[in-house]
Design a protein around this motif. Structure first.
Motif, PDB file in Angstrom:
ATOM      1  N   PHE A  60      80.965 -24.494 -61.527  1.00 47.41           N
ATOM      2  CA  PHE A  60      82.344 -24.892 -60.981  1.00 47.41           C
ATOM      3  C   PHE A  60      83.355 -24.425 -61.950  1.00 47.41           C
ATOM      4  O   PHE A  60      84.436 -24.626 -61.307  1.00 47.41           O
ATOM      5  N   ALA A  61      83.003 -24.120 -63.214  1.00 48.02           N
ATOM      6  CA  ALA A  61      84.343 -24.076 -64.175  1.00 48.02           C
ATOM      7  C   ALA A  61      85.096 -22.908 -64.003  1.00 48.02           C
ATOM      8  O   ALA A  61      84.991 -22.018 -63.462  1.00 48.02           O
ATOM      9  N   ALA A  62      86.614 -23.172 -63.778  1.00 50.52           N
ATOM     10  CA  ALA A  62      87.473 -22.483 -63.298  1.00 50.52           C
ATOM     11  C   ALA A  62      88.979 -23.212 -63.584  1.00 50.52           C
ATOM     12  O   ALA A  62      89.185 -24.204 -63.461  1.00 50.52           O
ATOM     13  N   GLU A  63      89.868 -22.103 -63.759  1.00 47.15           N
ATOM     14  CA  GLU A  63      91.350 -22.445 -63.765  1.00 47.15           C
ATOM     15  C   GLU A  63      91.722 -22.057 -62.339  1.00 47.15           C
ATOM     16  O   GLU A  63      91.324 -21.325 -61.549  1.00 47.15           O
ATOM     17  N   ALA A 121      99.127 -15.606 -65.702  1.00 43.17           N
ATOM     18  CA  ALA A 121      97.810 -15.151 -64.983  1.00 43.17           C
ATOM     19  C   ALA A 121      96.687 -15.055 -66.137  1.00 43.17           C
ATOM     20  O   ALA A 121      95.512 -15.131 -65.607  1.00 43.17           O
ATOM     21  N   LEU A 122      97.028 -14.815 -67.344  1.00 49.45           N
ATOM     22  CA  LEU A 122      95.927 -14.338 -68.501  1.00 49.45           C
ATOM     23  C   LEU A 122      94.965 -15.328 -68.332  1.00 49.45           C
ATOM     24  O   LEU A 122      93.614 -15.203 -68.470  1.00 49.45           O
ATOM     25  N   PRO A 123      95.043 -16.934 -68.554  1.00 48.82           N
ATOM     26  CA  PRO A 123      93.958 -17.578 -68.843  1.00 48.82           C
ATOM     27  C   PRO A 123      92.882 -17.735 -67.370  1.00 48.82           C
ATOM     28  O   PRO A 123      91.909 -17.902 -67.521  1.00 48.82           O
ATOM     29  N   PHE A 124      93.522 -17.349 -66.247  1.00 53.82           N
ATOM     30  CA  PHE A 124      92.664 -17.413 -65.052  1.00 53.82           C
ATOM     31  C   PHE A 124      91.899 -16.175 -65.063  1.00 53.82           C
ATOM     32  O   PHE A 124      90.842 -16.518 -64.823  1.00 53.82           O
ATOM     33  N   VAL A 125      92.127 -15.058 -65.560  1.00 51.80           N
ATOM     34  CA  VAL A 125      91.316 -13.770 -65.851  1.00 51.80           C
ATOM     35  C   VAL A 125      90.333 -14.242 -66.668  1.00 51.80           C
ATOM     36  O   VAL A 125      89.097 -13.864 -66.578  1.00 51.80           O
ATOM     37  N   PRO A 158      93.349 -11.620 -51.568  1.00 50.87           N
ATOM     38  CA  PRO A 158      93.782 -12.571 -52.258  1.00 50.87           C
ATOM     39  C   PRO A 158      95.515 -12.255 -52.466  1.00 50.87           C
ATOM     40  O   PRO A 158      95.879 -11.331 -52.730  1.00 50.87           O
ATOM     41  N   ASN A 159      96.221 -13.434 -52.476  1.00 50.13           N
ATOM     42  CA  ASN A 159      97.789 -13.171 -52.683  1.00 50.13           C
ATOM     43  C   ASN A 159      98.162 -13.851 -53.886  1.00 50.13           C
ATOM     44  O   ASN A 159      99.239 -13.436 -54.510  1.00 50.13           O
ATOM     45  N   SER A 160      97.551 -14.869 -54.594  1.00 53.25           N
ATOM     46  CA  SER A 160      97.872 -15.394 -55.873  1.00 53.25           C
ATOM     47  C   SER A 160      97.109 -14.767 -56.919  1.00 53.25           C
ATOM     48  O   SER A 160      95.945 -14.319 -56.724  1.00 53.25           O
ATOM     49  N   PRO A 161      97.515 -14.933 -58.187  1.00 56.15           N
ATOM     50  CA  PRO A 161      96.679 -14.552 -59.364  1.00 56.15           C
ATOM     51  C   PRO A 161      95.341 -15.235 -59.367  1.00 56.15           C
ATOM     52  O   PRO A 161      94.365 -14.974 -59.527  1.00 56.15           O
ATOM     53  N   TYR A 162      95.492 -16.616 -59.197  1.00 56.17           N
ATOM     54  CA  TYR A 162      94.379 -17.471 -59.138  1.00 56.17           C
ATOM     55  C   TYR A 162      93.313 -16.892 -58.187  1.00 56.17           C
ATOM     56  O   TYR A 162      91.959 -17.009 -58.369  1.00 56.17           O
ATOM     57  N   ALA A 163      93.707 -16.888 -57.013  1.00 58.35           N
ATOM     58  CA  ALA A 163      92.725 -16.267 -55.879  1.00 58.35           C
ATOM     59  C   ALA A 163      92.237 -14.814 -56.091  1.00 58.35           C
ATOM     60  O   ALA A 163      91.229 -14.566 -55.998  1.00 58.35           O
ATOM     61  N   ALA A 164      93.173 -14.065 -56.725  1.00 56.82           N
ATOM     62  CA  ALA A 164      92.581 -12.749 -57.232  1.00 56.82           C
ATOM     63  C   ALA A 164      91.642 -12.836 -58.209  1.00 56.82           C
ATOM     64  O   ALA A 164      90.446 -12.161 -58.075  1.00 56.82           O
ATOM     65  N   SER A 165      91.450 -14.018 -59.044  1.00 55.68           N
ATOM     66  CA  SER A 165      90.507 -13.988 -60.116  1.00 55.68           C
ATOM     67  C   SER A 165      89.320 -14.515 -59.782  1.00 55.68           C
ATOM     68  O   SER A 165      88.222 -14.199 -60.057  1.00 55.68           O
ATOM     69  N   LYS A 166      89.275 -15.327 -58.566  1.00 57.38           N
ATOM     70  CA  LYS A 166      88.180 -16.123 -57.890  1.00 57.38           C
ATOM     71  C   LYS A 166      87.569 -14.908 -57.069  1.00 57.38           C
ATOM     72  O   LYS A 166      86.354 -14.857 -57.084  1.00 57.38           O
TER      73      LYS A 166
END
Length: 325
Positions: free
Chosen positions: A81-84, A94-98, A145-153
């Protein structure tokens, strides 16, 4: 059975851990659980039954390869589950998400492969698909994906699937719609609106309020994850949805009514950058193969969620105070 749950002190992860330790799932009865959680701002040990003898808690970062390689051996499965996960935070930086979502997932996959862990369930999101005007996404739909979060997922999903295809790891990916329920950190729309309204404070509604989301009670999501852990086909993607689409404006109206508040507390605000208009998952695959169907209706789920926040101020008030500092 020993299950490693990453991000198990967060909203969805802790709901899953509590269900396992309460023996709600026949396939994991009497299982022991190790929670690996960094306890960043949204992780909270108050979400966990810390005195349960079947629970082991390890505070640490999934991107710490030494720690992860020490923790993983001896586990039969990983539920990751762990994710930003907050879109607005990803837009601001965006860096913490990557780091967490991409590098952390690869670190876990490497360690799970080395430790010969059995099944690896990678928990993801419908946001990897972008936005859909009509119809619903199937599991074969390409990610956009359109957001940095979605791109990282989306990146982490592809790494997980690549581990199956390249190394033969027993990996399964789940993608869910918007979750709600107790213990959700009060930055997401439902707990933010509920806690604000309970205090007579205004709530911010993005744009015209016409963005559409499918709402999934966290208990239904966790039950779907367990079905995938027990019976899902290796290398596959499974959608877990709630079947309850609402515009954000419709959701706001329901929350106002549940909290006994009026529309004069709603404040229109500038729309989020790159705000996806509509999400919708087709859940035929998990329904047909694994017997999944959502059990918690939206009216029941929202009412019980509001009741929980009303009764648990001691849980959420310190979080909102800390977040405002």
């Amino acid at each position: 059975m020993r299950i490693l749950v990453t991000g198990g002190a967060g909203f969805i992860g802790s709901a899953y851990v509590r269900a396992v330790l309460n023996d709600e799932y026949a396939g994991s009865a009497d299982a022991s659980v190790t929670v690996l959680d960094l306890l960043s701002y949204s992780g909270n040990v108050a979400n966990l039954p810390m005195q349960n003898p079947r629970l082991t808690f390890v505070q640490g970062d999934i991107a710490d390869s030494t720690l992860v390689r020490d923790v993983l051996p001896g586990h039969d499965a990983v539920v990751h589950f762990a994710a930003e996960s907050h879109v607005d935070r990803s837009i601001a930086g965006a860096l913490p998400f990557v780091t967490t979502n991409v590098l952390g997932t690869q670190t876990l996959l490497d360690a799970a492969g080395a430790a010969r862990v059995g099944r690896f369930v990678h928990v993801s999101t419908d946001e990897v698909y972008g936005s859909i005007a009509h119809g619903s996404w199937t599991e074969t739909w390409p990610v956009a994906p359109n957001s940095p979060y979605a791109a990282s997922k989306a990146s982490s999903d592809l790494l997980a699937l690549a581990a199956h295809r390249t190394h033969g790891m027993d990996v399964v990916v789940t993608r869910c719609s918007n979750n709600y329920g107790p213990h959700q950190y009060p930055e997401k729309i439902i707990p933010l609106f509920v806690t604000n309204l309970l205090d007579g404070m205004p709530v911010p509604l993005y744009g015209d309020g016409g963005n559409i989301r499918d709402w999934l009670h966290v208990s239904d999501h966790c039950r779907g994850i367990q079905l995938v852990l027990e019976k899902g086909r290796s290398g596959e993607i499974y959608h877990i949805g709630g079947g309850s689409e609402l515009t954000n404006r419709e959701l706001t109206g329901r929350l106002l009514q549940a909290c006994g508040a009026d529309w004069d507390l709603v404040r229109p605000v500038a729309d989020r950058k790159g705000h996806d208009r509509r999400y919708s998952l087709d859940i035929t695959k998990i329904s047909d193969e694994l017997g999944y169907a959502p059990r918690v209706g939206l009216d029941e789920g929202l009412a019980s969620t509001v009741t929980w926040y009303r009764a648990n101020r001691d849980w959420w008030e310190p979080l909102k105070t800390r977040g405002a500092a």
